[in-house]
Design a protein around this motif. Structure first.
Motif, short mmCIF file in Angstrom:
data_model
loop_
_atom_site.label_atom_id
_atom_site.label_comp_id
_atom_site.label_asym_id
_atom_site.label_seq_id
_atom_site.Cartn_x
_atom_site.Cartn_y
_atom_site.Cartn_z
N SER A 79 0.80 -1.22 0.00
CA SER A 79 0.00 0.00 0.00
C SER A 79 0.83 1.27 0.00
O SER A 79 0.28 2.37 0.03
CB SER A 79 -0.93 0.01 1.23
OG SER A 79 -0.15 -0.01 2.42
N GLY A 80 2.16 1.16 -0.02
CA GLY A 80 3.00 2.34 0.04
C GLY A 80 3.36 2.89 -1.33
O GLY A 80 2.84 2.46 -2.36
N HIS A 81 4.28 3.85 -1.33
CA HIS A 81 4.64 4.52 -2.58
C HIS A 81 5.35 3.59 -3.56
O HIS A 81 5.24 3.75 -4.77
CB HIS A 81 5.51 5.74 -2.28
CG HIS A 81 4.72 6.89 -1.74
ND1 HIS A 81 4.96 7.44 -0.52
CD2 HIS A 81 3.68 7.56 -2.27
CE1 HIS A 81 4.11 8.43 -0.31
NE2 HIS A 81 3.32 8.52 -1.35
N SER A 82 6.10 2.62 -3.05
CA SER A 82 6.73 1.66 -3.96
C SER A 82 5.67 0.86 -4.70
O SER A 82 5.76 0.64 -5.91
CB SER A 82 7.66 0.72 -3.19
OG SER A 82 8.75 1.42 -2.65
N ALA A 83 4.65 0.42 -3.96
CA ALA A 83 3.56 -0.33 -4.60
C ALA A 83 2.83 0.54 -5.60
O ALA A 83 2.50 0.10 -6.71
CB ALA A 83 2.59 -0.85 -3.53
N ILE A 84 2.55 1.79 -5.24
CA ILE A 84 1.86 2.69 -6.15
C ILE A 84 2.68 2.90 -7.42
O ILE A 84 2.14 2.92 -8.54
CB ILE A 84 1.55 4.03 -5.47
CG1 ILE A 84 0.53 3.83 -4.34
CG2 ILE A 84 1.01 5.05 -6.47
CD1 ILE A 84 0.27 5.09 -3.53
#
Length: 440
Positions: free
Chosen positions: A201-206
């Protein structure tokens, strides 16, 4: 050798490790930087294809810039570099200027006190540190140090897909089918026309979801599923216009557009219990029995600190985050995520083991809110303290940008948009903040 004549050992030649070395060089403190990789910022190089949401001014340490000033180097002033550009434009030139202070291919496998294991009190603080090093070639050796700054980061220890913090059943056996890094999507053949599941759910996933969604927009045979552990998608899309790092705010806003457009299938409350395989296809099985079958699975669930080589040191870490206790409440996503956290310095990072400091992403333990600016302020303060400049160590020289995200992590099992109590005006989108590389 007299303890104070020994060098300060810095573990890691990443952004914060190099910044620490630059500050130490300015103060004429003998320094040895130990880097496990074969070049500067080896971890950053592994995500060199990813663009940061921090602009150049937020990515250059003041002491690093001063050390480079006499070399003809010109600081990049505008734009958002990729990891590779960060290295070529700043980190590699800084490492070259620091020269033989840095030893590459030097993995730290233990830190202790000379002649003292963890149990011994007598004379402990007067003894130098011993740093055990395993080189890429040759026999293991040890260095003595007057102080140790651990800037080794968390990149080498990603969190698993398993929802309980341990590898899911079968996850280790199917590791060849899973990726724990943001893939280089320039290798389009590996993803186009295939179904990819992104967990996190973090920026890496986004960042991964956005790249895949763009492929899906070009090729309808490319499908993307974004699996969130939380019961609601309310925390997935960021601070939007309220984020003082505009590129960071834009990540979540764009992800929401792609989800709304049907380019990304968003699955909530999906907590992986087991991973199996159907031939060369991984199958994710959730605790509630739901399944997702994919061609590729990208696990981007954050990172955790590697504390294994610090087992003989006396550390005081928060039991939840594994971060120094004095900063844990500021960065704990279970407590809040409103605006920016406070800058942290030597007093906040001090341990029961005198002259040992965790800095950089590792100082935040498992918290997903770290920025490069935070680490630069940390090492400035820590080096000042080690140099005896206590006034400078106490001084705060940093104001962090607001995230535009308010109200904490929310209720994990809530079916609605629970924010757990607001601390500022609630934006139209809320976010559980992610970490580097996409949150540097």
């Amino acid at each position: 050798m007299e303890k104070n004549a020994l060098p300060v050992v810095v573990i890691g030649a990443g952004p914060q490790g190099l910044a620490a070395a630059a500050h130490l060089a300015e103060r004429n403190v003998p320094t040895v930087v130990l880097e496990a990789g074969d070049g500067p910022a080896a971890a950053v190089a592994e995500w060199g294809h990813v663009r940061l949401f921090s602009g150049w001014p937020e990515l250059i340490d003041a002491a690093g810039a001063r050390v480079l000033a006499g070399t003809g180097w010109t600081a990049p002033a505008t734009g958002y570099p990729t990891g590779a550009q960060w290295i070529s434009g700043y980190l590699a030139p800084l490492a070259a200027t620091l020269g033989d202070r840095i030893r590459y291919g030097a993995r730290v496998v233990g830190v202790s006190r000379l002649g003292r294991d963890r149990l011994v009190d007598a004379g402990r603080g007067e003894q130098p540190f011993t740093v055990h090093v395993r080189p890429a070639e040759g026999e293991e050796y040890r260095l003595q140090a007057r102080a140790v700054i651990d800037a080794s980061g968390t990149w080498s220890t990603p969190n698993p897909a398993g929802a309980d913090g341990l590898p899911a059943l079968g996850e280790t056996a199917t590791a060849d089918l899973l990726s724990y890094r943001i893939p280089d999507f320039r290798d389009r053949a590996g993803f186009e026309g295939k179904h990819t599941v992104v967990i996190g759910s973090g920026h890496s996933a986004i960042t991964a979801v956005l790249a895949l969604a763009r492929m899906a927009r070009r090729d309808p045979h490319t499908t993307v599923t974004w699996a969130l552990r939380r019961a609601t998608a309310g925390n997935a899309f960021g601070g939007g216009d309220a984020d003082e790092l505009p590129a960071r705010g834009a990540l979540g806003a764009t992800a929401k557009e792609y989800v709304d457009a049907g380019l990304v299938s968003l699955v909530t409350g999906f907590r992986v219990e087991r991973v199996t395989r159907e031939g060369e296809r991984p199958v994710l099985i959730a605790e509630d029995g739901r399944t997702l079958t994919a061609d590729r699975v990208v696990v981007l669930t954050g990172f955790r600190p590697d504390l294994s080589f610090l087992s003989e040191l006396r550390l005081e870490l928060d039991p939840t985050l594994q971060a120094p206790v004095r900063i844990a409440a500021e960065v704990d996503p279970n407590v809040h995520s409103c605006g920016s956290v406070a800058a942290t310095g030597a007093a906040d990072l001090a341990q029961p083991e005198p002259d040992f400091y965790l800095v950089g992403a590792k100082s935040y333990g498992r918290a997903p809110t770290f920025l490069a600016l935070t680490g630069y302020e940390q090492v400035r303060s820590v080096v000042a303290e080690l140099a005896g400049d206590h006034e400078a160590a106490r001084r705060v020289e940093l104001a962090l940008p607001d995230t535009g995200v308010c109200g904490g992590a929310g209720l994990f099992d809530a079916s609605g948009a629970s924010l757990g109590g607001s601390c500022c005006a609630v934006p139209s989108q809320v976010l559980q903040i992610g970490r580097a590389p996409a949150s540097v």
